[in-house]
Design an enzyme around this catalytic site. Structure first.
Site, mmCIF file in Angstrom:
data_model
loop_
_atom_site.group_PDB
_atom_site.id
_atom_site.type_symbol
_atom_site.label_atom_id
_atom_site.label_comp_id
_atom_site.label_asym_id
_atom_site.label_seq_id
_atom_site.Cartn_x
_atom_site.Cartn_y
_atom_site.Cartn_z
ATOM 1 N N GLU A 187 0.827 -1.209 0.000
ATOM 2 C CA GLU A 187 0.000 0.000 0.000
ATOM 3 C C GLU A 187 0.861 1.260 0.000
ATOM 4 O O GLU A 187 0.536 2.250 -0.650
ATOM 5 C CB GLU A 187 -0.880 0.026 1.256
ATOM 6 C CG GLU A 187 -2.108 -0.822 1.152
ATOM 7 C CD GLU A 187 -3.172 -0.166 0.287
ATOM 8 O OE1 GLU A 187 -3.032 -0.201 -0.951
ATOM 9 O OE2 GLU A 187 -4.132 0.352 0.843
ATOM 10 N N THR A 216 -5.113 7.675 -5.198
ATOM 11 C CA THR A 216 -4.983 7.862 -3.743
ATOM 12 C C THR A 216 -3.892 8.879 -3.407
ATOM 13 O O THR A 216 -4.027 9.666 -2.463
ATOM 14 C CB THR A 216 -4.693 6.505 -3.057
ATOM 15 O OG1 THR A 216 -5.728 5.597 -3.433
ATOM 16 C CG2 THR A 216 -4.676 6.628 -1.549
HETATM 17 N N1 HSE Z 1 -7.324 5.874 4.682
HETATM 18 C C1 HSE Z 1 -6.900 5.987 3.323
HETATM 19 C C2 HSE Z 1 -7.212 7.378 2.806
HETATM 20 C C3 HSE Z 1 -7.603 4.971 2.493
HETATM 21 O O1 HSE Z 1 -8.282 7.896 3.109
HETATM 22 O O2 HSE Z 1 -6.357 7.966 2.128
HETATM 23 C C4 HSE Z 1 -7.196 5.015 1.051
HETATM 24 O O3 HSE Z 1 -6.598 3.866 0.654
#
Ligand code: HSE
Length: 314
Positions: free
Chosen positions: A132, A185
């Site tokens: 990730e 993201t």
């Molecule tokens: N917690 C993370 C975000 C999840 O909000 O950026 C995204 O993968």
């Protein structure tokens, strides 16, 4: 016992659920990724990807979430072998539904079995989170923890990594809309504030506590009240056209709470299935997106199981 081929699946997940930025995650029983891992003689990693959105996924092991996890686990095992990794995407990348986390989680679980590593869930989450880190540019384990453990998880500590798993009430259902917008993201994290105002922090602690208290009290309405985030969601609002309109429609159609799913662009509403049909809420949200000119796919889900091995061959 060790194997030469192992196949594992991992579910879609939704992170944050409003006020639980980087700490809350839930596994969803609606979509999943599958990963097939095979030992090969040459000491290298070969990655093949097919399925939903696979054209956008890098095949180079050092850029691919599954490849990064595999490399780290091979280092740990000290085995001089190569691996062929076949990823079958069921979750669209950049959807806010834990697509990269599912591939990373399924890979960690499959290699653990393939090489007989006997890692604990928390250790597997730690390895999957390295994947990730590569895809989002920042460490967060909320999606991978839910993808590995299933149900609802709370990252109670990042360093050392500590995770709690809770079962949600039986009448919890989710109505989700996945709009035709791709949201990276990295971008969704780059717009976040570096400092947080004390008043907003107090707001979010109260709301996050409400969400968890609602689970303990078996009260979906108390959970729903916790899905209001004063820190992250306002910063991401401009990245999702129609966000507030869709949220309003979800609440009007009977949802107990609603928020961006993960980093977006999906939006997730919490539904008390004894009072409202998740399908009706999802369709109302889809209609709201249409009203601002955005096409979307409605999805209904319940909290689901974590990653599992579905096939092993000696
Ligand atoms: N917690 C993370 C975000 C999840 O909000 O950026 C995204 O993968």
């Amino acid at each position: 016992m060790v194997f030469s081929i192992v196949e594992a699946t991992a579910p879609a997940t939704s992170a944050n659920l409003g006020a639980g930025f980087d700490t809350f995650g839930v596994a969803l029983d609606a979509l999943s990724d599958k990963v097939l891992i095979e030992k090969i003689d040459e000491g290298s990693l070969k990655i093949e990807v097919e399925g939903e959105g696979s054209e956008s996924i890098p095949r180079e092991p050092e850029k691919n979430t599954a490849g990064i996890v595999a490399n780290e686990l091979l280092k740990l095992s000290r085995e001089k072998i190569g691996l062929k990794i076949r990823i079958l995407k069921g979750i669209r990348p950049g959807s806010g539904l834990g697509s990269s986390a599912a591939s990373a989680a399924a890979t960690a679980v499959a290699i653990n079995e393939l090489l007989g590593l006997n890692l604990s869930s928390t250790e597997l989450i730690g390895f999957a989170a390295l994947g990730e880190l590569a895809s989002a540019g920042a460490p967060h384990a909320d999606n991978v923890a839910a993808a590995i453990m299933g149900d609802f998880i709370v990252i109670t500590s990042r360093e050392p990594l500590e995770v709690l798993r809770l079962r949600m009430p039986d009448n919890v259902e989710f109505a989700i809309v996945l709009p035709e917008i791709k949201l990276d993201t990295r971008l969704a994290r780059s717009v976040l504030p570096r400092n947080v105002d004390l008043g907003r922090m107090v707001h979010n602690v109260g709301r996050a506590a409400s969400f968890v208290a609602g689970i303990a009290m078996n009260n979906v309405e108390v959970m729903g009240k916790g899905m209001v985030d004063a820190v992250v969601e306002p910063a991401r609002e401009r990245l999702i056209p129609g966000l507030n309109h869709v949220k309003e429609k979800a609440l009007k159609s009977g949802a107990a709470g609603v928020s961006i799913s993960g980093a977006g662009p999906s939006i997730i509403a919490l539904v008390n299935s004894r009072k409202v049909k998740a399908r009706d809420v999802a369709l109302a949200m889809k209609e709201a997106f249409e009203e601002v000119g955005v096409k979307s796919i409605p999805i209904c889900a319940k909290p689901g199981d974590g990653a599992k091995v579905v096939r092993r061959e000696r």
